[in-house]
Design an enzyme around this catalytic site. Structure first.
Site, short mmCIF file in Angstrom:
data_model
loop_
_atom_site.label_atom_id
_atom_site.label_comp_id
_atom_site.label_asym_id
_atom_site.label_seq_id
_atom_site.Cartn_x
_atom_site.Cartn_y
_atom_site.Cartn_z
N ALA A 1 4.06 40.56 58.93
CA ALA A 1 3.32 41.22 57.85
C ALA A 1 1.83 40.92 57.89
O ALA A 1 1.40 39.86 58.34
CB ALA A 1 3.90 40.77 56.51
N ALA B 1 5.04 36.49 59.77
CA ALA B 1 5.64 36.78 61.06
C ALA B 1 5.52 38.28 61.40
O ALA B 1 5.23 38.64 62.54
CB ALA B 1 7.10 36.36 61.02
N GLY C 1 -3.93 37.36 54.44
CA GLY C 1 -2.95 36.49 55.10
C GLY C 1 -2.09 37.30 56.04
O GLY C 1 -2.06 38.54 55.97
N LYS D 1 1.80 43.65 50.93
CA LYS D 1 2.30 43.14 52.21
C LYS D 1 2.70 44.35 53.05
O LYS D 1 3.57 45.12 52.65
CB LYS D 1 3.52 42.27 51.89
N ASP E 1 12.62 28.53 51.58
CA ASP E 1 11.45 28.39 52.47
C ASP E 1 10.27 27.83 51.66
O ASP E 1 9.15 28.33 51.77
CB ASP E 1 11.11 29.75 53.08
N1 LIG Z 1 0.64 37.74 46.29
C1 LIG Z 1 -0.23 37.16 47.08
N2 LIG Z 1 -1.47 36.87 46.66
C2 LIG Z 1 -2.37 36.27 47.48
N3 LIG Z 1 -2.11 35.92 48.77
C3 LIG Z 1 -0.89 36.20 49.26
C4 LIG Z 1 0.11 36.83 48.45
N4 LIG Z 1 1.23 36.97 49.19
C5 LIG Z 1 0.94 36.45 50.40
N5 LIG Z 1 -0.32 35.99 50.46
C6 LIG Z 1 -0.98 35.35 51.61
O1 LIG Z 1 -0.43 35.92 52.80
C7 LIG Z 1 0.26 34.91 53.56
C8 LIG Z 1 1.50 35.51 54.22
O2 LIG Z 1 2.35 36.05 53.23
P1 LIG Z 1 3.93 35.83 53.26
O3 LIG Z 1 4.20 34.37 53.43
O4 LIG Z 1 4.54 36.49 52.09
O5 LIG Z 1 4.29 36.62 54.60
P2 LIG Z 1 5.59 36.46 55.47
O6 LIG Z 1 5.61 37.51 56.52
O7 LIG Z 1 6.79 36.44 54.59
O8 LIG Z 1 5.32 35.01 56.08
P3 LIG Z 1 6.28 34.04 56.88
O9 LIG Z 1 6.19 34.46 58.30
O10 LIG Z 1 5.68 32.67 56.62
O11 LIG Z 1 7.65 34.18 56.29
C9 LIG Z 1 0.55 33.77 52.57
O12 LIG Z 1 0.63 32.52 53.22
C10 LIG Z 1 -0.65 33.86 51.62
O13 LIG Z 1 -1.77 33.15 52.14
#
Ligand SMILES: Nc1ncnc2c1ncn2[C@@H]1O[C@H](COP(=O)(O)OP(=O)(O)OP(=O)(O)O)[C@@H](O)[C@H]1O
Length: 494
Positions: free
Chosen positions: A22, A20, A17, A38, A137
């Protein structure tokens, strides 16, 4: 796979995944224990947000996530560290993927299955609130599943401490994703109450496969109609809800936060306490195979029925509040390596795959079938949730058409849907990088990967990198319906 990042203690696997700032990847230690890590490119995050804002946001995410460790419905936080280029956060890996990847748009899931997941969601939120932390969120992207199909809340990027040592404070940053955000989010607000609103929208989406409106922050569209009906709507799809579901959802979606249901009231609501068919005493799933089968049986794509196209995807404005507009430039998205470098290299596939066996066991094929036979056969042999409901995204299909023909047809369809697109070809694999806005004008992006499996068989995989999983499935359905039966295999014998 070798350790290729300076000071990084794990082996790096495939990307699962992106956010923004990560890239989230599977990683594993020397004992083969798997984690989701991440990775944040520090230079990129600092450039977009400024070093102070980014450092503060990161520190808060880590501190609040750590504070909420110890609940079975919250992703476990293990550790964080950094080197000169990267900051990484090591998390429990949610092996079952996104819950909303398994939900049919415009249809939703059965009421007893929704009760099970909603109870787990409320237990996770109730625990966070007991620690004084508001998530802020809550949306489908942040609701994941573990190996046994249990719900796990993730992403503390916008979490905030609203209560500490018996004292509460109002919050004031307008965060969240428009369809899921409470109306009061643009002013001062109670962090617990905005989470309850978002959970009300999530329950509505679980039961109907859609959100009730594009946004509740302005008095327009479906939200205006809801207000005009005294927040007691009687039109479709509200009239499809059972009385109990209607009562709990409208109680959670009261625009006046002081009249909105509290967590306590929700947890004691008869709709939630009356049905415990999938729950054990400790709140876990009592029958993972039955639960997975019920989810899978609701997924259906009718290739004989033409679908309406996506709404105006050509408008590139109005991005979700969660997604900073300064995020990633168009060329960066299509040239992922510019941001994430070698973290984004595709993983090697096993060329010696037994195609028939693979298809016989692949539950994704059942979504194209008009009967329940395929899932019932799998359920007869399965012992675990993931054997029926696989961790990989279900947005994929098989084809016996030539790779070039599929690509040409995909190009035609994606052009009609006004999807922004670039392509990359490597040996045995072609990837189309797509970027669009869903019908709520939130950003949706990912890739369509074509992999030759041998025996004139192509696997076409729609892999979401960011955006709403329900909308990604909607996009997949639109494309697949437009390609139709000559291209999409509907069972193993075709
Ligand atoms: N612990 C996990 N196990 C499996 N998949 C994960 C996990 N954490 C994140 N993901 C996948 O990665 C994607 C992005 O992770 P996350 O939402 O934590 O990133 P972010 O940078 O905080 O995103 P946003 O921009 O939405 O705030 C998630 O939508 C999910 O599909």
């Amino acid at each position: 796979m070798t350790k290729i990042i300076e000071k990084f203690p794990y082996h790096i696997g495939k990307e699962i995944g992106t956010g923004a700032f990560a890239s989230v990847r599977i990683c594993y230690d020397d004992n083969a224990k798997i984690y989701a890590v991440k990775f944040i490119n520090k230079k990129f995050a600092t450039k977009c947000m400024g070093s102070n804002v980014w450092a503060r946001r990161m520190a808060s995410e880590v501190q609040l996530h750590r504070l909420c460790n110890g609940h079975k419905n919250i992703i476990h936080f293990y550790d964080t560290a950094e080197n000169s280029h990267w900051r990484w956060v090591t998390l429990e890996f949610a092996q079952g993927g996104d819950l909303f990847d398994k939900i049919e748009p415009e249809v939703g899931i059965d009421e007893d299955v929704a009760q099970f997941y909603f109870a787990q969601l409320m237990e996770g939120i109730s625990f966070m609130h007991s620690k004084g932390v508001a998530h802020r969120d809550l949306k489908p992207e942040n609701i994941l599943l573990d190996y046994n199909g249990n719900l796990k809340l993730s992403d503390f990027g916008f979490a905030s401490l609203y209560a500490y040592k018996g004292k509460t404070r109002l919050l004031n940053s307008p965060v969240g994703s428009p369809p899921y955000a409470a109306p009061e989010i643009t002013g001062q607000y109670d962090g617990a109450k905005v989470d309850i609103w978002s959970c009300g929208i999530i329950l509505f989406a679980l039961l109907s496969g859609n959100t009730p409106w594009d946004e509740a922050i302005s008095n327009t569209g479906d939200y205006l109609i809801y207000r005009k009906q005294g927040e007691r709507p009687s039109s479709y799809p509200w009239n499809r809800l059972s009385p109990g579901a209607y009562s709990i959802i409208t109680g959670m979606l009261r625009s006046d936060p002081s009249k909105r249901f509290s967590i306590r009231r929700i947890l004691q609501h008869p709709w939630l306490t009356s049905n415990t068919s999938f729950r054990t005493d400790n709140g876990n799933c009592s029958d993972p195979v039955a639960l997975a089968s019920r989810l899978m049986l609701k997924l259906h794509i009718d290739l004989d029925k033409p679908r309406s196209s996506l709404t105006d995807t050509s408008t590139y404005g109005n991005i979700s509040m969660t997604q900073p507009t300064t995020k990633v430039s168009e060329s960066d998205i299509h040239n992922h390596t510019a941001i994430y470098g070698y973290l984004s290299q595709p993983v090697q596939v096993n060329e010696e795959v037994d195609v028939t066996e693979l298809m016989e066991k692949d539950p994704s094929l059942s979504q194209f079938s008009n009967t329940n036979g395929f899932i019932e056969r799998l359920a007869g042999k399965a012992k675990n949730f993931y054997e029926i409901c696989p961790p990989e995204r279900l947005t994929r299909f098989y084809s016996k058409a030539s790779k070039q023909y599929i690509i040409d047809r995909l190009y035609d369809t994606l052009r009609l849907l006004a999807v922004s697109l670039t392509t990359k070809h490597t040996s045995g694999q072609s990837t189309l990088y797509v970027k669009l806005h869903d019908k709520r004008k939130c950003l949706l992006q990912g890739e369509i990967e074509l992999k030759t499996l041998g025996h004139n068989l192509e696997l076409v995989n729609f892999i979401k990198s960011s955006g709403d999983p329900l909308e990604w499935r909607n996009f997949f359905k639109n494309v697949v319906s437009s390609l139709g039966k000559p291209i999409v295999l509907t069972d193993i014998t075709s």
